[in-house]
Design an enzyme around this catalytic site. Structure first.
Site, short mmCIF file in Angstrom:
data_model
loop_
_atom_site.label_atom_id
_atom_site.label_comp_id
_atom_site.label_asym_id
_atom_site.label_seq_id
_atom_site.Cartn_x
_atom_site.Cartn_y
_atom_site.Cartn_z
N ASP A 54 21.40 -2.68 23.33
CA ASP A 54 21.06 -1.66 22.46
C ASP A 54 22.56 -0.77 22.21
O ASP A 54 23.47 -1.62 22.49
CB ASP A 54 20.04 -0.45 23.17
CG ASP A 54 19.22 -1.05 23.72
OD1 ASP A 54 18.38 -1.41 22.49
OD2 ASP A 54 18.36 -0.82 23.96
N TYR A 82 22.28 -9.02 34.22
CA TYR A 82 22.97 -7.87 33.60
C TYR A 82 22.79 -6.71 35.23
O TYR A 82 22.74 -6.95 35.99
CB TYR A 82 21.41 -6.27 33.82
CG TYR A 82 20.97 -7.00 31.71
CD1 TYR A 82 21.60 -6.48 30.59
CD2 TYR A 82 20.51 -8.43 31.78
CE1 TYR A 82 21.46 -6.70 29.74
CE2 TYR A 82 19.70 -8.70 30.75
CZ TYR A 82 20.10 -7.66 29.62
OH TYR A 82 20.14 -8.61 27.84
#
Length: 327
Positions: free
Chosen positions: A56, A109
């Site tokens: 994103d 992540y």
């Protein structure tokens, strides 16, 4: 023609996400433009250009993957010289013709919290509940075809090394039924829908007096916004605004909760790995990106010092004004 995979690092701050968008600066757009300019590819479809994931807007990366077919020998530093400084290729690997980067063995992540006084012990216990396979419908769009995902490992890394705990392949214990407090006591038609009360994550007061807390998450694949919505729950629990026995309810797809994702700027795609594929890191490219980050950090610290000085001066001015008013 040979197929090559490249490991891409980028600072997502000044991009509108990874995926190409008309008239907007994106990571994918810059990469494709550069590869075409240098003659590595002519046509995106014909070159079989593909990516591991579309991060994103604002999300950073040290390990996103692209692959494509090319007749030319790939020279990493030639590509990096033409790319913007905030996107750089770190490594490459030859791959088979049928390789598809989206089918990774593992994605890693890291989310960074900058809150003071988080309850690390509660966050560590929360980690256990997320491990394993769950239905993450409430942690992404509700129209996902395959909302079930498996989280293999979660590591909480705090400034105190003694408190760092790793939870791997833990089978969570089912929680009991819960009482859930909705924002402003608003309850939707089915009495199960609601907006989870947002908490501002970033607290600028005392920035120089505390360290960030990392939450490292490992899994094969993740839904859109899934990690940032998970981190909203971690923040709520860390601020003692949600009890652990409330969390199990979010894994029930029949009950609807609108979880607001946390800020994207604190999320980093650290790495993407595949079975039997070893990336060869380019030392010169890695050092170049490291120096870019150092320069950015120096500029940030300098600007922070200047603005902090102005802020202190403004505080002194206001104090003097109030003093003379009292006189």
């Amino acid at each position: 023609m040979k197929k090559i995979a490249l490991k891409i690092a980028y600072i997502g701050t000044n991009f509108h996400g990874f995926q190409r968008q008309p008239n907007l600066r994106t990571i994918e757009g810059e990469i494709i433009y550069t590869l075409k300019k240098l003659g590595y590819i002519d046509d995106v479809k014909k070159s079989k250009f593909s990516i591991a994931g579309r991060t994103d807007k604002g999300v950073h990366s040290l390990g996103n993957i692209i692959s494509f077919m090319s007749e030319r020998e790939i020279i990493i530093n030639q590509i990096n010289h033409s790319l913007p400084d905030d996107i750089q290729v770190l490594a490459k690997a030859p791959v088979r013709y049928g390789f598809k980067p989206r089918y990774a063995l593992m994605r890693y992540y890291r989310y960074m919290f900058f809150e003071e006084n988080l309850d690390i012990s509660a966050m560590e216990r929360l980690s256990k509940l997320f491990l394993g396979e769950h239905d993450f419908t409430n942690f992404s769009k509700r129209d996902q075809k395959t909302p079930v995902r498996k989280i293999d490992e979660i590591n909480i890394i705090s400034p105190n090394p003694e408190k760092n705990i790793h939870f791997t392949k833990y089978k969570p214990i089912m929680g009991q039924s819960i009482k859930y407090k909705l924002k402003d006591n608003k309850v939707a038609k089915n009495n199960h829908e609601g907006l989870i009360e947002p908490i501002n994550q970033f607290n600028p007061e005392g920035m120089d007096n505390f360290d960030s807390i990392f939450v490292d998450v490992y899994g094969e694949s993740f839904l859109w916004n899934m990690i940032r919505k998970m981190m909203r729950i971690f923040l709520l629990v860390g601020k003692n605004k949600m009890e652990l026995d409330e969390v199990e309810k979010f894994f029930n797809p029949n009950e609807k909760f609108n979880i607001k994702p946390l800020e994207s700027e604190n999320l980093i795609l650290m790495d993407t790995t595949y079975s039997n594929i070893n990336f060869n890191y380019d030392e010169y490219a890695c050092e170049g990106f490291r120096r870019y980050l150092i320069d950015n950090l120096f500029n940030y610290k300098m600007n922070h010092s200047i603005e902090n000085n102005i802020l202190n001066s403004m505080s002194s001015t206001l104090n003097n004004i109030n003093y003379f008013k009292r006189e």
